[in-house]
Scaffold this active site. Sequence first.
Site, mmCIF file in Angstrom:
data_model
loop_
_atom_site.group_PDB
_atom_site.id
_atom_site.type_symbol
_atom_site.label_atom_id
_atom_site.label_comp_id
_atom_site.label_asym_id
_atom_site.label_seq_id
_atom_site.Cartn_x
_atom_site.Cartn_y
_atom_site.Cartn_z
ATOM 1 N N CYS A 1 -10.514 1.245 8.697
ATOM 2 C CA CYS A 1 -10.064 2.620 8.962
ATOM 3 C C CYS A 1 -10.762 3.627 8.048
ATOM 4 O O CYS A 1 -11.049 4.758 8.468
ATOM 5 C CB CYS A 1 -8.555 2.730 8.813
ATOM 6 S SG CYS A 1 -7.916 2.127 7.240
ATOM 7 N N GLU B 1 0.841 -1.208 0.000
ATOM 8 C CA GLU B 1 0.000 0.000 0.000
ATOM 9 C C GLU B 1 0.872 1.253 0.000
ATOM 10 O O GLU B 1 0.618 2.219 0.710
ATOM 11 C CB GLU B 1 -0.915 -0.018 1.237
ATOM 12 C CG GLU B 1 -1.714 -1.289 1.377
ATOM 13 C CD GLU B 1 -2.424 -1.416 2.708
ATOM 14 O OE1 GLU B 1 -2.346 -0.478 3.517
ATOM 15 O OE2 GLU B 1 -3.070 -2.455 2.948
#
Length: 457
Positions: free
Chosen positions: A223, A127
């Site tokens: 998140c 990521e």
Amino acid sequence: QEIEIGLIKLYQVTEDRKYLDMAKKFIDRRGHIPNYFDSERKRLKGYIFPEFKEFDQAYAQAHLPVYEQKTAEGHAVRAVYMYMAMAELAHEYQDERLMKVCDELWGNIVTKRMYITGSIGSSGFGERFSCDYDLPNDSNYSETCATIGLALFGLRMSQIKKEAKYIDTVERALYNTLLSGISLEGNRFFYVNPLEVWPESCMPHTSKRHVKTERQKWFGVACCPPNIARTLASLGEYIYSTSEQEIYVNLFISNQTKCLIKGDTVKVNLESGFPSDSKINITLEASQNEFALNIRIPNYAVNPKVIVNGIEIENYEMKDGYARVYRKWDGKNDITLEFDMPAVLMRANPKVRMDIGKAAIIKGPVVYCLEEIDNGDCLAGIEVKYDTKLEEHYEEELLGGTLTITAQATRVSHENWGEELYKQTELVMRPTVIKAIPYCLWNNRGKGEMLVWIRCS
């Protein structure tokens, strides 16, 4: 790295400097030898999470001391949270060297490592950031939280330096990737935000397995959904910033607010149809108060005009991207900002290999995309001329009401191919009309192909 931001907020609330000093120590220790992460790995005889064995020190921005970092590296969310903390600390400690590092990292992101939608993190593995100009469209990660972190970093830089260039990028991130991360109903979410989707190719156990072709109800690591909610609830911080003697208008979102300037309350009312309409009306009420109203002039604004109480200000002062109007304000005042904001075709730097020979449709900060439901399949076969006319249409019934853009184009014909995979032949192009919608609204009408960068000759 979120802990540094938390410690700084504790300091700002309690005025206890131990929290600020601890945040500074965490930042100053990063990237030094002995390295904490290596020490922990040896102590634990491995990793708590086995997948971390594949990640290097740059993944955690621990490859160099922060004062020596010049490029955005590693996990994109962790990076921008750390950069925001660095900007806060540079401001609190008046550390010009650290602020210079923040500016250099910001410049590296927005000129070499950011998508046109304001998203960051081009690699699905880790990521993370990869290298300059590596911006693949159909396999990128571009986590929603990373965009929010970039917006926070840019917002804090703008508040400290009072320069509009940071808000230009923040606005792009908010209007595109942030809003793409949530459905119109507000109950489904994207973690990953690609710029091109061919649903059939996003299969499990492949390099594009992280790309979801439909928004999800929830995530194991959740998140992004609450982070979107928190950001939308805090938009006031993005729309305005103030100092003792100045008000800064950053974003053109309709609202009402009150600001405390020189000890007096100033009422501000902003009305606009932005981004479909680029006329911004501001009503300001004050009582014999002398201060500056700074209105951001976006980098895409054409022929901007500032009108105060019916009189156009011909030679208004421009300061760091803001039109600055300083005067004694008394009673009710009407201020209007007008500018042209036509839809245009935007190209990428030729160093972005994936976008050579392509263009994206944008209008102001809003990036547009093609969807299969409007344009048929095989969107990659569509081509537009760079001088094609872009027609704007507001469609009341579409996606809750939105501005769409149409244009004449051509597309590759599949006729005469049969079952052959390769063939020595000329391409047959047929005329078509394309229809583009704001990128943030894609996948609200079911699964299908999506494309931002269009072949352009």
